[in-house]
Motif scaffolding. Structure first.
Motif, PDB file in Angstrom:
ATOM      1  N   THR A   8      -6.149  39.179 -18.870  1.00 33.07           N
ATOM      2  CA  THR A   8      -5.580  39.314 -17.269  1.00 33.07           C
ATOM      3  C   THR A   8      -4.569  37.935 -17.356  1.00 33.07           C
ATOM      4  O   THR A   8      -4.565  37.411 -16.167  1.00 33.07           O
ATOM      5  CB  THR A   8      -6.638  39.026 -16.467  1.00 33.07           C
ATOM      6  N   PRO A  59      -0.565  37.156 -16.060  1.00 35.38           N
ATOM      7  CA  PRO A  59       0.542  37.883 -15.248  1.00 35.38           C
ATOM      8  C   PRO A  59       1.673  38.118 -16.149  1.00 35.38           C
ATOM      9  O   PRO A  59       2.399  39.251 -15.956  1.00 35.38           O
ATOM     10  CB  PRO A  59       0.588  36.753 -14.183  1.00 35.38           C
ATOM     11  N   SER A  83       1.061  45.365  -6.191  1.00 37.98           N
ATOM     12  CA  SER A  83       2.361  45.804  -6.468  1.00 37.98           C
ATOM     13  C   SER A  83       2.416  46.948  -7.663  1.00 37.98           C
ATOM     14  O   SER A  83       3.444  47.716  -7.299  1.00 37.98           O
ATOM     15  CB  SER A  83       3.432  44.817  -6.885  1.00 37.98           C
ATOM     16  N   THR A  84       1.475  47.094  -8.218  1.00 36.21           N
ATOM     17  CA  THR A  84       1.343  48.008  -9.455  1.00 36.21           C
ATOM     18  C   THR A  84       1.011  49.326  -8.901  1.00 36.21           C
ATOM     19  O   THR A  84       0.639  50.447  -9.652  1.00 36.21           O
ATOM     20  CB  THR A  84       0.752  47.470 -10.699  1.00 36.21           C
ATOM     21  N   TYR A 122      -9.394  48.930  -7.639  1.00 33.45           N
ATOM     22  CA  TYR A 122      -8.642  47.720  -7.198  1.00 33.45           C
ATOM     23  C   TYR A 122      -7.872  47.597  -6.062  1.00 33.45           C
ATOM     24  O   TYR A 122      -7.397  46.575  -5.574  1.00 33.45           O
ATOM     25  CB  TYR A 122      -8.307  46.987  -8.529  1.00 33.45           C
ATOM     26  N   MET A 162       2.281  41.794 -17.093  1.00 36.49           N
ATOM     27  CA  MET A 162       2.629  42.894 -16.353  1.00 36.49           C
ATOM     28  C   MET A 162       3.888  43.577 -16.410  1.00 36.49           C
ATOM     29  O   MET A 162       3.870  44.889 -16.359  1.00 36.49           O
ATOM     30  CB  MET A 162       2.444  42.333 -14.798  1.00 36.49           C
ATOM     31  N   LEU A 184      -5.297  43.624 -14.171  1.00 40.30           N
ATOM     32  CA  LEU A 184      -4.366  42.338 -13.246  1.00 40.30           C
ATOM     33  C   LEU A 184      -4.641  42.590 -11.923  1.00 40.30           C
ATOM     34  O   LEU A 184      -4.564  41.417 -11.067  1.00 40.30           O
ATOM     35  CB  LEU A 184      -2.921  42.443 -13.909  1.00 40.30           C
ATOM     36  N   ARG A 185      -5.128  43.828 -11.336  1.00 35.58           N
ATOM     37  CA  ARG A 185      -5.231  43.915 -10.147  1.00 35.58           C
ATOM     38  C   ARG A 185      -4.308  43.617  -8.956  1.00 35.58           C
ATOM     39  O   ARG A 185      -4.423  42.944  -7.959  1.00 35.58           O
ATOM     40  CB  ARG A 185      -6.548  43.210  -9.697  1.00 35.58           C
ATOM     41  N   ASP A 186      -2.930  43.968  -9.425  1.00 34.99           N
ATOM     42  CA  ASP A 186      -2.032  43.326  -8.494  1.00 34.99           C
ATOM     43  C   ASP A 186      -1.476  44.478  -7.739  1.00 34.99           C
ATOM     44  O   ASP A 186      -1.168  45.476  -8.225  1.00 34.99           O
ATOM     45  CB  ASP A 186      -0.511  42.952  -9.413  1.00 34.99           C
TER      46      ASP A 186
END
Length: 320
Positions: free
Chosen positions: A130, A132, A164-165, A191, A135, A160-162
């Motif tokens: 994980t 960043p 924005s993705t 997520y 990404m 990563l649980r972002d």
């Protein structure tokens, strides 16, 4: 080559320089009895051996070594011309969980953009770290021509649980030609929030592949997406019992009494796993309208179904 103080390793090193490939092969097999960091050099020799059988034995030994000590070896093994070695290294990559090596792994991704085995293996290693920094490359690689690379890249983004993705993962889950890629991308949506991803997941309940539909039903349960109740009720009539089972489980988590009739039908299904899921779900919902279905299940031929029915009755009694 290193001069080993350990007599065992010194003997292995000597035998691995033998002109007889059979001797070298047995020596590689005996590396399992050491699996110490000092023996990594000998493992590298085995992975590069001119004889394919020696290389294959070395590939089998990979898992016996601590993954943290093997990063560079595994990267090198991913580039081997021997498919057995490449596959063993790829499988072992997921055991590397030390974020300190992420930089060298990302550098490998940048250095070998045309090799799907290398890309997939390195992405598999990066996933649990994980970091960043992975990404941007993962976002780029979800468009790769190789399905395994796309699947592993989606996994990296999922870990990563972002937020924005999410848009890219939704598109991947809906449009990718490979069902396994769609399944993994669908699972990563857990997520997000129900508001963000409920509708794409409801759409995924109509996917042409049953495993994607199963993943969508399970993910909706993790999100507590109440808007999905009607679609999940429809999914309890899916041709595949695995989809019906996950839909039933999720309806139990959502706790909407409107689902009781659909769950009641599932409680009479020929698949005992589905009957258990349906009875458990009705117990979770704990609505009195489930009473006839649960009482019917008290005579089920499967003892686990009967046990769940007794539990469900206590839940209804408590709720009354």
């Amino acid at each position: 080559m290193t001069n080993y103080d350990d007599p065992f390793l010194a003997d292995l090193a000597l035998r691995m320089q033998s002109e007889d490939s059979g001797v070298r092969r047995v020596a590689v097999m005996e590396l399992v009895d050491s699996a110490e960091p000092e023996a990594v050099e000998l493992l590298i020799l085995g992975l590069k051996d001119d004889d394919s059988l020696v290389r294959q034995e070395a590939a089998k030994v990979i898992d016996e070594f601590e993954a943290g000590d093997m990063t560079e070896v595994l990267i090198e093994a991913l580039m081997s011309t021997d498919e057995h070695v490449r596959q063993a290294a790829s499988n072992a990559m997921s055991d590397i969980k030390d974020p300190r090596v992420a930089g060298s792994l990302i550098q490998t991704l940048n250095s070998h953009p045309q090799d799907p085995t290398v890309l997939a293996g390195v992405l598999r290693a990066l996933k649990p770290m994980t970091v960043p920094e992975a990404m941007p490359l993962a976002l780029q690689l979800i468009g790769h021509a190789d399905a395994e690379v796309r699947r592993e890249a989606a996994g990296v983004l999922g870990y990563l649980r972002d937020p924005s993705t999410l848009e890219a993962l939704i598109a991947l889950g809906q449009n990718d030609a490979d069902s396994e890629v769609r399944r993994v991308a669908t699972g990563t949506l857990r997520y997000g929030t129900a508001e963000q991803v409920a509708m794409p997941l409801i759409k995924a309940l109509q996917d042409e592949h049953w495993q994607v539909r199963t993943e969508a039903a399970a993910t909706l349960g993790r999100l507590g997406a109440g808007a999905a109740v009607k679609a999940l009720m429809d999914a309890t009539m899916d041709p595949y019992w695995q989809v019906r089972e996950k839909a039933a489980e999720t309806l139990g988590k959502l706790g909407d009494s409107k689902a009781i009739p659909a769950l009641g039908k599932c409680a009479k299904d020929e698949v005992c796993n589905l009957r258990k899921a349906a009875i458990a779900a009705m117990g979770e919902i704990a609505d009195i309208s489930a009473m006839p279905y649960i009482q019917y299940a008290m005579d089920d031929p499967d003892p686990d179904v009967r046990k769940l029915a007794r539990w469900a009755l206590t839940k209804l009694d408590t709720a009354a």
